[in-house]
Design a protein around this motif. Structure first.
Motif, PDB file in Angstrom:
ATOM      1  N   VAL A 169      12.018 -61.377  44.833  1.00  9.99           N
ATOM      2  CA  VAL A 169      11.201 -60.389  45.526  1.00  9.99           C
ATOM      3  C   VAL A 169      12.144 -59.312  46.056  1.00  9.99           C
ATOM      4  O   VAL A 169      13.138 -59.606  46.733  1.00  9.99           O
ATOM      5  CB  VAL A 169      10.352 -61.004  46.653  1.00  9.99           C
ATOM      6  CG1 VAL A 169      11.210 -61.728  47.686  1.00  9.99           C
ATOM      7  CG2 VAL A 169       9.468 -59.954  47.299  1.00  9.99           C
ATOM      8  N   MET A 170      11.852 -58.071  45.692  1.00 11.57           N
ATOM      9  CA  MET A 170      12.697 -56.938  46.069  1.00 11.57           C
ATOM     10  C   MET A 170      12.193 -56.336  47.371  1.00 11.57           C
ATOM     11  O   MET A 170      11.027 -55.954  47.479  1.00 11.57           O
ATOM     12  CB  MET A 170      12.697 -55.904  44.935  1.00 11.57           C
ATOM     13  CG  MET A 170      13.432 -56.393  43.696  1.00 11.57           C
ATOM     14  SD  MET A 170      13.104 -55.403  42.206  1.00 11.57           S
ATOM     15  CE  MET A 170      11.763 -56.359  41.477  1.00 11.57           C
TER      16      MET A 170
ATOM     17  N   GLU B 254      14.796 -56.308  59.649  1.00  8.92           N
ATOM     18  CA  GLU B 254      13.796 -56.474  60.699  1.00  8.92           C
ATOM     19  C   GLU B 254      13.067 -57.808  60.594  1.00  8.92           C
ATOM     20  O   GLU B 254      12.673 -58.402  61.602  1.00  8.92           O
ATOM     21  CB  GLU B 254      12.792 -55.325  60.638  1.00  8.92           C
ATOM     22  CG  GLU B 254      13.382 -53.976  61.034  1.00  8.92           C
ATOM     23  CD  GLU B 254      12.361 -52.855  60.944  1.00  8.92           C
ATOM     24  OE1 GLU B 254      11.185 -53.133  60.603  1.00  8.92           O
ATOM     25  OE2 GLU B 254      12.730 -51.693  61.215  1.00  8.92           O
ATOM     26  N   LEU B 255      12.889 -58.292  59.355  1.00  8.73           N
ATOM     27  CA  LEU B 255      12.154 -59.537  59.129  1.00  8.73           C
ATOM     28  C   LEU B 255      13.068 -60.762  59.093  1.00  8.73           C
ATOM     29  O   LEU B 255      12.581 -61.890  58.933  1.00  8.73           O
ATOM     30  CB  LEU B 255      11.371 -59.449  57.816  1.00  8.73           C
ATOM     31  CG  LEU B 255      10.276 -58.378  57.760  1.00  8.73           C
ATOM     32  CD1 LEU B 255       9.701 -58.270  56.349  1.00  8.73           C
ATOM     33  CD2 LEU B 255       9.165 -58.703  58.753  1.00  8.73           C
ATOM     34  N   GLY B 256      14.372 -60.547  59.192  1.00  9.35           N
ATOM     35  CA  GLY B 256      15.305 -61.666  59.147  1.00  9.35           C
ATOM     36  C   GLY B 256      15.447 -62.274  57.774  1.00  9.35           C
ATOM     37  O   GLY B 256      15.678 -63.482  57.645  1.00  9.35           O
ATOM     38  N   LEU B 257      15.341 -61.440  56.726  1.00 17.48           N
ATOM     39  CA  LEU B 257      15.436 -61.912  55.339  1.00 17.48           C
ATOM     40  C   LEU B 257      16.800 -61.532  54.783  1.00 17.48           C
ATOM     41  O   LEU B 257      17.042 -60.380  54.398  1.00 17.48           O
ATOM     42  CB  LEU B 257      14.326 -61.296  54.478  1.00 17.48           C
ATOM     43  CG  LEU B 257      12.888 -61.667  54.846  1.00 17.48           C
ATOM     44  CD1 LEU B 257      11.897 -60.812  54.051  1.00 17.48           C
ATOM     45  CD2 LEU B 257      12.634 -63.148  54.583  1.00 17.48           C
ATOM     46  N   ALA B 258      17.701 -62.490  54.730  1.00 15.35           N
ATOM     47  CA  ALA B 258      19.038 -62.223  54.214  1.00 15.35           C
ATOM     48  C   ALA B 258      18.991 -62.074  52.695  1.00 15.35           C
ATOM     49  O   ALA B 258      18.187 -62.718  52.012  1.00 15.35           O
ATOM     50  CB  ALA B 258      19.981 -63.358  54.600  1.00 15.35           C
ATOM     51  N   ASP B 259      19.867 -61.231  52.181  1.00 15.51           N
ATOM     52  CA  ASP B 259      19.979 -61.102  50.729  1.00 15.51           C
ATOM     53  C   ASP B 259      20.443 -62.434  50.147  1.00 15.51           C
ATOM     54  O   ASP B 259      21.443 -63.006  50.596  1.00 15.51           O
ATOM     55  CB  ASP B 259      20.979 -60.005  50.378  1.00 15.51           C
ATOM     56  CG  ASP B 259      21.002 -59.714  48.886  1.00 15.51           C
ATOM     57  OD1 ASP B 259      19.924 -59.481  48.321  1.00 15.51           O
ATOM     58  OD2 ASP B 259      22.102 -59.727  48.290  1.00 15.51           O
ATOM     59  N   GLY B 260      19.707 -62.946  49.183  1.00 18.56           N
ATOM     60  CA  GLY B 260      20.032 -64.240  48.600  1.00 18.56           C
ATOM     61  C   GLY B 260      19.294 -65.403  49.222  1.00 18.56           C
ATOM     62  O   GLY B 260      19.344 -66.528  48.698  1.00 18.56           O
TER      63      GLY B 260
ATOM     64  N   ARG C  65      13.638 -65.708  45.551  1.00 22.33           N
ATOM     65  CA  ARG C  65      14.953 -65.256  46.005  1.00 22.33           C
ATOM     66  C   ARG C  65      14.822 -63.822  46.507  1.00 22.33           C
ATOM     67  O   ARG C  65      14.345 -62.931  45.796  1.00 22.33           O
ATOM     68  CB  ARG C  65      15.942 -65.327  44.842  1.00 22.33           C
ATOM     69  CG  ARG C  65      17.414 -65.282  45.253  1.00 22.33           C
ATOM     70  CD  ARG C  65      17.979 -63.903  45.164  1.00 22.33           C
ATOM     71  NE  ARG C  65      19.447 -63.945  45.045  1.00 22.33           N
ATOM     72  CZ  ARG C  65      20.235 -62.963  45.422  1.00 22.33           C
ATOM     73  NH1 ARG C  65      19.726 -61.865  45.965  1.00 22.33           N
ATOM     74  NH2 ARG C  65      21.541 -63.058  45.263  1.00 22.33           N
ATOM     75  N   VAL C  66      15.214 -63.563  47.747  1.00 21.75           N
ATOM     76  CA  VAL C  66      15.135 -62.225  48.325  1.00 21.75           C
ATOM     77  C   VAL C  66      16.266 -61.364  47.766  1.00 21.75           C
ATOM     78  O   VAL C  66      17.436 -61.766  47.772  1.00 21.75           O
ATOM     79  CB  VAL C  66      15.222 -62.289  49.859  1.00 21.75           C
ATOM     80  CG1 VAL C  66      15.272 -60.872  50.452  1.00 21.75           C
ATOM     81  CG2 VAL C  66      14.047 -63.081  50.429  1.00 21.75           C
TER      82      VAL C  66
END
Length: 756
Positions: free
Chosen positions: A674-675, A683-689, A710-711
Motif C-alpha cells: 500500500v503506497m 502522522e498515522l505512525g506507519l513506518a516504511d516497511g 507492506r507499507v
C-alpha cells in the motif's frame, strides 16, 4: 524454448522497494518483453506471433483498445500487449490431468498469478454437483447441462449473461441476440465496471457515449489533458501518440494523484534517439487529491467564463443548451473550497488556465481515475462543459477521449451488449429476426451480484473475463456466486472465477485472438472496434491450443440451438459455419455498419459515424450539446483515515497478473503493498516497511479487511493511498457506486490502518 509454469505459488509478502522511475519504455521494456515472450512461447513462436500483432493482415492485440494509425511499425505492440499475446499464445497447457491433480479446494487457495501461468485450457470441464474437482465433459453434454438449467428457470430473468471486452463483434452480436430471444436483457458487461460513467455522461451531454476524436486529432491538438489515467502501464502505445503531438507543438497537462513514469518521460523503443534520451511529456503535472477532479474543472470553467473573449460564443449560441444555468453555477465556485478538494495551489490552477486559454484545439483524455467515484458522471459532464465553452467538440484536433481498457469493450456495447438497450435497437433486432425482445431493463454487474445474493438469479454464463476477480466486495460477491445453480465460463486460461462456483460449474475452452479459426465454411476472421470507433478485422495465425476448442461464435450458436431448439427461426448453424452471414445481419441492425463485409475487407477497416464529431450534430433530447450544472462533490475523509484508490501494477492487465513487479513504481517481488505519502504515514505512525491491515469504512458498518500489506512510503497526493486490485477489491462495498452509472467506486475507498 518455452519454460514450464511455476509448480508452487511464489512468496508475495516480502516485496522489495526502490525509488520510482522517471521514464517509461526504452531498453528495459524491450528486454522484459522478450524475456516474457520467450518463457511462454519460445524464440521462433515469439517472432512468428509478435510480428502479426495489430498488423492489417494480422490479429488485434487482446490487450487494450488503443487504435493503430494507417502506417504501422514492424513491431506494432507495447510491452503489456506482448505479455497479453504471450500468455494467450503460450505453449503451456491445462489438461484434464491437471484438474485431476488439483481439486477445487487447491485451486481456491492459489493466487491469480499462479492460475494464469498454467497455460491454455484444452478440454471442456465440468464440476458436478457435490464434486470436489473438475472432470472432462463432452461439448454435447455441456450444452445439455446449460439447457437443463436455463429451461428449468421460473423466468428468463433468473439468468445472467456476462460479456468480457475480449469478445469479438460477431460473438457479442450473437450473444445478445440469444439472450433476448431467450427472453432477458440481463447482459452485464465489463463496461459496467469501468467506462459506464463515461457513456452515461457523454450520452446526456453530446448524444453518443463514445469519444469524439481520432488518432489524427491527437496529433493535431494544441493541448492534451490526461486526467485520471496512467498510459505508461495501461495504454503504453498512447505514449507514441503523445510524443508525436509534442513534436508538433502540443502541450500536455497530467492530472493524477500519483506521478507516473510514462507521463514524465517516454523512451520510444522504435527509435535509437528515443531509447537513449526520450521525450518529456508533461508540461504541467497537477497532483490532485483523489476525487477532486470535478472541483478542478468547475473552477477552470468559472475562470474561462470570467476571461473576456475566452468563450466561443457562436458555438455556444448555435450548438448548446443549458448555458445559463451552468454559467450561474460556475460563477458561484469558491477558490478556497476548490483548493481543499483538489490539494492544488492557486498558481498551479492559474497555469493550467493559461494553457487552456492559449489552446484553440483541446482534447481531454481520461480513464478509471475519473469514472470510479460516486460523482464520476458529474465529473465527466464538467469536463464536457469545459470543451463546450471553448467550442472544442466537432473541431479537428479537439474533443473528448475516454480511453477504453479492453480491446473490444466498445465494440461489444455497439453490438447490443447492454442491460438498458435503446428501443430503436430492439425494434431493428426484432424486425430482422422475427423475435420479440423484452423491453424491461436487465441487471448490470452490481445488480447481477445483488440478484445472485438475493436468490433472484440462478445461472451465470460468462463470455470471457474474470467475473469474480473483477468485481467489488469480494466476500459478498463470492458468497453470491456460490448460491447459483450453475456457473459457466468461456475461457482461454484459468482465473479466480473457475475456483468460485455455483452448485455445478462448466469451463468451456475457446479460441483466442492468436488462433486460426476454421469452420465448415472455411477460414474465418472476426472484427473489433477500437477506442476511437475504428472497426477492423482480426485473423489468428497459430494452430489452436487443442483440437477440442470452439470459437466464441460457435459456442453461442450451439448454446442457442440447445436451449431454444427447433422453435427458433434464427439460422444459428449458418452463423457458425460462416461469420460473414453474421456481419450481413449486423449491417441491417446496427447503424453505421452498412455494407459491413465489403468495408471491413479494406486494409485498416473503417470508421463508424459520430454525429458530434462529423457534423456538429448532437442527438440528445434537446437536439443540442447540453451544459450541465451538478453540485460540486468531493470525498470528505475523517481524521486518521486515508482515501484509497485501487490500481494496476505494470505486470498486470485488468485482473490478469503477468508477474509480481511494478517496475516503474520501484516495487518488485510482491503485490501486497500500500503506497502512502510519507507525511501521512508519519502522522498515522506507519513506518516504511511495516505491515498493516487495511480496513475500509462504509455507512453500513460492515468491516471489510485486506490483511498483511507492506507499507511503502510513496509520493502520492496528501491524504491519499493506493494499492493493487484485485487484492483490494475486498475493501470496495458492493453498494458504493457512482450515481447514474452504478459503477463501483473503486477509486474512493475510505480506509484506516491496523497493525498486521
Amino acid at each position: 524454448m518455452a519454460t514450464k509454469p511455476p509448480s508452487g505459488d511464489p512468496v508475495q509478502d516480502a516485496p522489495q522497494v526502490a525509488p520510482p522511475k522517471h521514464a517509461a519504455a526504452g531498453l528495459p521494456a524491450i528486454g522484459h518483453t522478450l524475456r516474457i515472450a520467450q518463457q511462454q512461447m519460445g524464440v521462433a513462436r515469439t517472432a512468428r506471433t509478435l510480428l502479426k500483432v495489430n498488423q492489417k493482415g494480422g490479429f488485434d492485440c487482446p490487450g487494450c483498445a488503443w487504435p493503430e494509425g494507417d502506417k504501422r511499425h514492424t513491431a506494432e505492440f507495447c510491452e503489456n500487449g506482448a505479455k497479453a499475446v504471450a500468455e494467450e499464445a503460450t505453449l503451456r497447457r491445462v489438461t484434464p490431468e491437471f484438474f485431476a491433480a488439483h481439486p477445487l479446494a487447491d485451486l481456491a487457495q492459489r493466487s491469480g498469478y499462479w492460475l494464469g501461468q498454467q497455460g491454455r485450457i484444452t478440454r471442456p470441464m465440468l464440476l458436478p454437483e457435490g464434486g470436489d474437482r473438475y472432470e472432462p465433459v463432452s461439448w454435447e453434454r455441456a450444452f445439455e447441462i446449460i439447457a437443463e438449467e436455463l429451461t428449468a428457470l421460473d423466468s428468463p430473468d433468473e439468468a445472467l449473461f456476462y460479456t468480457s471486452g475480449r469478445t469479438s463483434n460477431e460473438a457479442a452480436f450473437l450473444f445478445q441476440l440469444f439472450a433476448r430471444e431467450f427472453g432477458t436483457n440481463n447482459l452485464p458487461d465489463c463496461s459496467n465496471m469501468c467506462h459506464e460513467s463515461s457513456g452515461s455522461a457523454l450520452t446526456e451531454t453530446i448524444g453518443i457515449g463514445k469519444g469524439s476524436v481520432s488518432l489524427e486529432d491527437l496529433h493535431r491538438a494544441d493541448l492534451i489533458i490526461v486526467a485520471g489515467q496512467n498510459p505508461g502501464t495501461n495504454h503504453p502505445r498512447m505514449l507514441s501518440a503523445l510524443e508525436k503531438a509534442k513534436s508538433a507543438g502540443a502541450k500536455i497537462i497530467s492530472v493524477n494523484p500519483l506521478p507516473e513514469a510514462g507521463m514524465e518521460r517516454f523512451k520510444n523503443p522504435q527509435t535509437p534517439l528515443g531509447m537513449l534520451k526520450g521525450t518529456a511529456l508533461n508540461d504541467l503535472f497537477l497532483q490532485i487529491r483523489i476525487g477532486g477532479d470535478q472541483a478542478l474543472f468547475r473552477l477552470l470553467n468559472k475562470l474561462v467564463l470570467e476571461t473576456e473573449g475566452a468563450t466561443d460564443e457562436a458555438f455556444v449560441r448555435e450548438h448548446t443548451h443549458g448555458y445559463e444555468d451552468f454559467a450561474a453555477a460556475a460563477k458561484d465556485t469558491d477558490w478556497a473550497e476548490t483548493l481543499t478538494a483538489t490539494g492544488l495551489t492557486r498558481p498551479e490552477i492559474e497555469r493550467a488556465l493559461a494553457m487552456i486559454l492559449a489552446s484553440e484545439r483541446t482534447i481531454v483524455c481520461w480513464a478509471m481515475g475519473l469514472t470510479q467515484h460516486k460523482h464520476s458522471v458529474a465529473t465527466i459532464r464538467e469536463v464536457v462543459n469545459l470543451l463546450l465553452l471553448r467550442g472544442n467538440i466537432g473541431r479537428p484536433g479537439a474533443g473528448v477521449c475516454p480511453v477504453r481498457g479492453h480491446s473490444n469493450v466498445q465494440g461489444d456495447r455497439t453490438m447490443g451488449i447492454f442491460e438498458r438497450p435503446a428501443p430503436a435497437f430492439l425494434d431493428a433486432l426484432d424486425a430482422e429476426f422475427g423475435i420479440t425482445s423484452p423491453r424491461s431493463h436487465g441487471y448490470d454487474v452490481v445488480r447481477s451480484i445483488q440478484a445472485l445474493r438475493d436468490g433472484k438469479a440462478k445461472v451465470l454464463f460468462a463470455m470471457g473475463g474474470n467475473f469474480v476477480g473483477a468485481t467489488p466486495d469480494t466476500e459478498v460477491t463470492e458468497a453470491a456466486i456460490r448460491r447459483a445453480a450453475l456457473t459457466v465460463h468461456v475461457s482461454t486460461k484459468l482465473n479466480r472465477s473457475h475456483a468460485v462456483t455455483g452448485r455445478r460449474a462448466l469451463i468451456l475452452p475457446t479460441l483466442g485472438r492468436t488462433d486460426k479459426d476454421v469452420q465448415a465454411g472455411g477460414k474465418q476472421f472476426v472484427t473489433v472496434e477500437d477506442s476511437m470507433g475504428m472497426v477492423h478485422a482480426s485473423r489468428g495465425n497459430l494452430a489452436p491450443a487443442g483440437p477440442d476448442l470452439l470459437s466464441e461464435p460457435a459456442i453461442v450458436a450451439r448454446l442457442a440451438r440447445a436451449v431454444l431448439g427447433a422453435a427458433s427461426r434464427t439460422p444459428w448453424e449458418e452463423f457458425e459455419k460462416d461469420y460473414a452471414t453474421i456481419r450481413d445481419r449486423i449491417a441491417r441492425v446496427v447503424p453505421g455498419f452498412a455494407d459491413f463485409n465489403a468495408r471491413v475487407a479494406l486494409p485498416g477497416g473503417f470508421q463508424l459515424p459520430h454525429a458530434p464529431r462529423d457534423e456538429r450534430r448532437f442527438p440528445t433530447k434537446t437536439g443540442k450539446a447540453n451544459f450541465t450544472a451538478a453540485p460540486v462533490e468531493y470525498p470528505r475523509v475523517p481524521a486518521g483515515r486515508l482515501l484509497l484508490q485501487t490500481l494496476r501494477s505494470h505486470d498486470q492487465y485488468n485482473t490478469t497478473i503477468y508477474g509480481l513487479d511494478d517496475r516503474y513504481r520501484g516495487i518488485t517481488g510482491g503485490r501486497r503493498v500500500v503506497m502512502v505519502n510519507p507525511e501521512d504515514a508519519a502522522e498515522l505512525g506507519l513506518a516504511d516497511g511495516a505491515y498493516a491491515d487495511i480496513v475500509s469504512e462504509w455507512r453500513d458498518g460492515v468491516e471489510r479487511r485486506a490483511p498483511g500489506f507492506r507499507v511503502v512510503h510513496y509520493p502520492t497526493a496528501r491524504g491519499c493511498a493506493a494499492a493493487y486490485y484485485p487484492e483490494t477489491n475486498v475493501l470496495v462495498p458492493l453498494d458504493s457506486t457512482a450515481d447514474t452509472s452504478n459503477t463501483p467506486a473503486s477509486k474512493s475507498v475510505v480506509v484506516r490502518f491496523e497493525p498486521a
